[in-house]
Design a protein around this motif. Structure first.
Motif, PDB file in Angstrom:
ATOM      1  N   ARG A   2       0.833  -1.202   0.000  1.00  0.00           N
ATOM      2  CA  ARG A   2       0.000   0.000   0.000  1.00  0.00           C
ATOM      3  C   ARG A   2       0.871   1.258   0.000  1.00  0.00           C
ATOM      4  O   ARG A   2       0.617   2.200  -0.750  1.00  0.00           O
ATOM      5  CB  ARG A   2      -0.913  -0.016   1.222  1.00  0.00           C
ATOM      6  CG  ARG A   2      -1.900   1.136   1.289  1.00  0.00           C
ATOM      7  CD  ARG A   2      -2.793   1.007   2.516  1.00  0.00           C
ATOM      8  NE  ARG A   2      -3.484  -0.276   2.527  1.00  0.00           N
ATOM      9  CZ  ARG A   2      -4.186  -0.742   3.548  1.00  0.00           C
ATOM     10  NH1 ARG A   2      -4.270  -0.044   4.663  1.00  0.00           N
ATOM     11  NH2 ARG A   2      -4.799  -1.897   3.465  1.00  0.00           N
ATOM     12  N   ALA A   3       1.913   1.266   0.831  1.00  0.00           N
ATOM     13  CA  ALA A   3       2.781   2.436   0.934  1.00  0.00           C
ATOM     14  C   ALA A   3       3.494   2.727  -0.382  1.00  0.00           C
ATOM     15  O   ALA A   3       3.672   3.886  -0.765  1.00  0.00           O
ATOM     16  CB  ALA A   3       3.800   2.235   2.052  1.00  0.00           C
ATOM     17  N   LEU A   4       3.903   1.660  -1.085  1.00  0.00           N
ATOM     18  CA  LEU A   4       4.652   1.815  -2.320  1.00  0.00           C
ATOM     19  C   LEU A   4       3.758   1.877  -3.556  1.00  0.00           C
ATOM     20  O   LEU A   4       4.249   1.925  -4.676  1.00  0.00           O
ATOM     21  CB  LEU A   4       5.658   0.668  -2.465  1.00  0.00           C
ATOM     22  CG  LEU A   4       6.789   0.669  -1.429  1.00  0.00           C
ATOM     23  CD1 LEU A   4       7.582  -0.632  -1.499  1.00  0.00           C
ATOM     24  CD2 LEU A   4       7.711   1.865  -1.618  1.00  0.00           C
ATOM     25  N   ARG A   5       2.431   1.871  -3.333  1.00  0.00           N
ATOM     26  CA  ARG A   5       1.455   2.007  -4.421  1.00  0.00           C
ATOM     27  C   ARG A   5       1.669   0.925  -5.490  1.00  0.00           C
ATOM     28  O   ARG A   5       1.684   1.195  -6.688  1.00  0.00           O
ATOM     29  CB  ARG A   5       1.518   3.385  -5.060  1.00  0.00           C
ATOM     30  CG  ARG A   5       1.338   4.589  -4.126  1.00  0.00           C
ATOM     31  CD  ARG A   5       0.219   4.398  -3.120  1.00  0.00           C
ATOM     32  NE  ARG A   5      -0.175   5.617  -2.441  1.00  0.00           N
ATOM     33  CZ  ARG A   5      -0.128   5.797  -1.129  1.00  0.00           C
ATOM     34  NH1 ARG A   5       0.346   4.841  -0.327  1.00  0.00           N
ATOM     35  NH2 ARG A   5      -0.566   6.922  -0.576  1.00  0.00           N
ATOM     36  N   LEU A   6       1.833  -0.323  -5.050  1.00  0.00           N
ATOM     37  CA  LEU A   6       2.086  -1.413  -5.979  1.00  0.00           C
ATOM     38  C   LEU A   6       0.817  -1.817  -6.724  1.00  0.00           C
ATOM     39  O   LEU A   6      -0.288  -1.753  -6.192  1.00  0.00           O
ATOM     40  CB  LEU A   6       2.623  -2.640  -5.229  1.00  0.00           C
ATOM     41  CG  LEU A   6       3.918  -2.464  -4.443  1.00  0.00           C
ATOM     42  CD1 LEU A   6       4.382  -3.819  -3.897  1.00  0.00           C
ATOM     43  CD2 LEU A   6       5.016  -1.823  -5.287  1.00  0.00           C
ATOM     44  N   THR A   7       0.992  -2.244  -7.956  1.00  0.00           N
ATOM     45  CA  THR A   7      -0.115  -2.804  -8.716  1.00  0.00           C
ATOM     46  C   THR A   7      -0.390  -4.218  -8.202  1.00  0.00           C
ATOM     47  O   THR A   7       0.365  -4.767  -7.383  1.00  0.00           O
ATOM     48  CB  THR A   7       0.227  -2.877 -10.211  1.00  0.00           C
ATOM     49  OG1 THR A   7       1.318  -3.800 -10.380  1.00  0.00           O
ATOM     50  CG2 THR A   7       0.632  -1.506 -10.747  1.00  0.00           C
ATOM     51  N   GLY A   8      -1.460  -4.836  -8.689  1.00  0.00           N
ATOM     52  CA  GLY A   8      -1.770  -6.202  -8.276  1.00  0.00           C
ATOM     53  C   GLY A   8      -0.654  -7.173  -8.608  1.00  0.00           C
ATOM     54  O   GLY A   8      -0.294  -8.036  -7.796  1.00  0.00           O
ATOM     55  N   ASP A   9      -0.069  -7.059  -9.817  1.00  0.00           N
ATOM     56  CA  ASP A   9       1.023  -7.954 -10.211  1.00  0.00           C
ATOM     57  C   ASP A   9       2.261  -7.724  -9.351  1.00  0.00           C
ATOM     58  O   ASP A   9       2.952  -8.673  -8.965  1.00  0.00           O
ATOM     59  CB  ASP A   9       1.372  -7.740 -11.688  1.00  0.00           C
ATOM     60  CG  ASP A   9       0.295  -8.271 -12.619  1.00  0.00           C
ATOM     61  OD1 ASP A   9      -0.503  -9.124 -12.174  1.00  0.00           O
ATOM     62  OD2 ASP A   9       0.254  -7.832 -13.782  1.00  0.00           O
ATOM     63  N   GLU A  10       2.561  -6.468  -9.071  1.00  0.00           N
ATOM     64  CA  GLU A  10       3.725  -6.151  -8.239  1.00  0.00           C
ATOM     65  C   GLU A  10       3.527  -6.674  -6.818  1.00  0.00           C
ATOM     66  O   GLU A  10       4.469  -7.155  -6.187  1.00  0.00           O
ATOM     67  CB  GLU A  10       3.966  -4.648  -8.217  1.00  0.00           C
ATOM     68  CG  GLU A  10       4.487  -4.094  -9.538  1.00  0.00           C
ATOM     69  CD  GLU A  10       4.473  -2.579  -9.577  1.00  0.00           C
ATOM     70  OE1 GLU A  10       5.237  -1.996 -10.378  1.00  0.00           O
ATOM     71  OE2 GLU A  10       3.709  -1.956  -8.813  1.00  0.00           O
ATOM     72  N   ARG A  11       2.312  -6.572  -6.315  1.00  0.00           N
ATOM     73  CA  ARG A  11       2.029  -7.080  -4.971  1.00  0.00           C
ATOM     74  C   ARG A  11       2.205  -8.596  -4.919  1.00  0.00           C
ATOM     75  O   ARG A  11       2.769  -9.133  -3.959  1.00  0.00           O
ATOM     76  CB  ARG A  11       0.596  -6.697  -4.566  1.00  0.00           C
ATOM     77  CG  ARG A  11       0.188  -7.195  -3.194  1.00  0.00           C
ATOM     78  CD  ARG A  11      -1.189  -6.650  -2.852  1.00  0.00           C
ATOM     79  NE  ARG A  11      -1.628  -7.089  -1.536  1.00  0.00           N
ATOM     80  CZ  ARG A  11      -2.401  -8.130  -1.320  1.00  0.00           C
ATOM     81  NH1 ARG A  11      -2.803  -8.872  -2.341  1.00  0.00           N
ATOM     82  NH2 ARG A  11      -2.767  -8.463  -0.100  1.00  0.00           N
ATOM     83  N   THR A  12       1.734  -9.303  -5.936  1.00  0.00           N
ATOM     84  CA  THR A  12       1.912 -10.756  -6.004  1.00  0.00           C
ATOM     85  C   THR A  12       3.395 -11.103  -5.993  1.00  0.00           C
ATOM     86  O   THR A  12       3.837 -12.017  -5.277  1.00  0.00           O
ATOM     87  CB  THR A  12       1.249 -11.310  -7.277  1.00  0.00           C
ATOM     88  OG1 THR A  12      -0.164 -11.096  -7.192  1.00  0.00           O
ATOM     89  CG2 THR A  12       1.509 -12.800  -7.428  1.00  0.00           C
TER      90      THR A  12
END
Length: 284
Positions: free
Chosen positions: A72-82
């Motif tokens: 959340r802090a780094l504003r990751l996309t769904g793919d980046e979060r995975t």
């Protein structure tokens, strides 16, 4: 856990973000490219030392809760979060529609809203993130756990939840809450592992009003354009309500505003000064 990959990924994502992207001051003497480590740590609600150790390949394995905060802090996309979860040694998270990961597009808008209440909700009425004005108006949503994270659940199980609406609006609000849950239930399904299904089953047992409204089979996923909310110190505040949905309808950015030179606008300005003082006093 791939410490090297995790450290490099965190550093590069941190450097790719600019302070102004998150509504942070840039400062005249800023030398760091992108965000500072302490800024990421603050956004993720963790110590700077803990975050620094992760970037230096010497930190402990982050928990799934910590990873969600970092995403959340780094504003990751769904793919980046995975990807973040996998290199940290955890299973990939479930689909975005059932996860607490805030849609980056909604966060970017929220980051720019500081003078009016705004919050991101799931389709189950769970507050994922709120700005300081929303916390001042509705209270700190992070204190709720379990099923009580859902405002729909609290509406039918906690009488105090209704105090923010005038009594004359309670019946309409009850119907709206149930109709919104019905829409989410249709999207997520009624299965035993469905959080929407769990919420419905719990409320059917806990509240007769909910059971009666649920039986009507009304469906809606919308918010009223105009609301009157009750603040303990400021009284009734008339606000316009705008909702911005993600493409899959699973998350909503809710923004409450008042036209300039109206009483509602003046009360919002007072709310900005009052902040969370009333909640702090109540806890004491």
């Amino acid at each position: 856990m791939d410490r090297a990959a995790l450290a490099d990924f965190l550093r590069r994502r941190r450097e790719a973000l600019q302070p102004e992207d998150l509504g942070l001051p840039t400062g005249a003497r800023r030398r760091t490219r992108g965000l500072r480590r302490e800024e990421v740590a603050s956004l993720a609600v963790m110590s700077t030392d803990y975050y620094t150790r992760l970037e230096q390949r010497r930190g402990p394995q982050p928990s799934e809760h910590m990873l969600a905060s970092l995403a959340r802090a780094l504003r990751l996309t769904g793919d980046e979060r995975t990807y973040l979860y996998r290199i940290a040694g955890h299973n990939a998270p479930v689909a975005l529609s059932a996860s607490p990961h805030v849609a980056p597009a909604l966060l970017r808008v929220l980051d720019r809203l500081d003078d009016t209440p705004a919050l991101v909700l799931t389709d189950l009425g769970e507050t994922l993130v709120q700005n300081r004005m929303a916390a001042a108006l509705f209270g700190d949503a992070s204190k709720h756990t379990g099923l009580a994270r859902s405002a729909i659940y609290r509406w039918f199980t906690d009488p105090a939840e209704r105090s923010i609406y005038p009594g004359a609006d309670h019946a309409r609000q009850s119907r709206a809450q149930v109709a919104n849950l019905r829409a989410a239930h249709g999207l997520r399904g009624p299965g035993p592992r469905s959080r929407a299904g769990e919420l419905v089953r719990a409320l059917q047992k806990a509240n007769e009003e909910f059971a009666e409204l649920w039986a009507r089979h009304e469906v809606a996923q919308r918010f009223e354009d105009h609301k009157t909310l009750i603040h303990p110190e400021l009284g009734a505040i008339e606000l316009d309500c705008q909702a911005l949905f993600t493409e899959d309808q699973s998350q909503t950015l809710l923004v409450l505003t008042a036209p300039p030179r109206t009483e509602g606008h003046e009360k919002l300005q007072l709310l900005a000064v009052l902040g969370l003082d009333r909640f702090t006093e109540a806890e004491r």
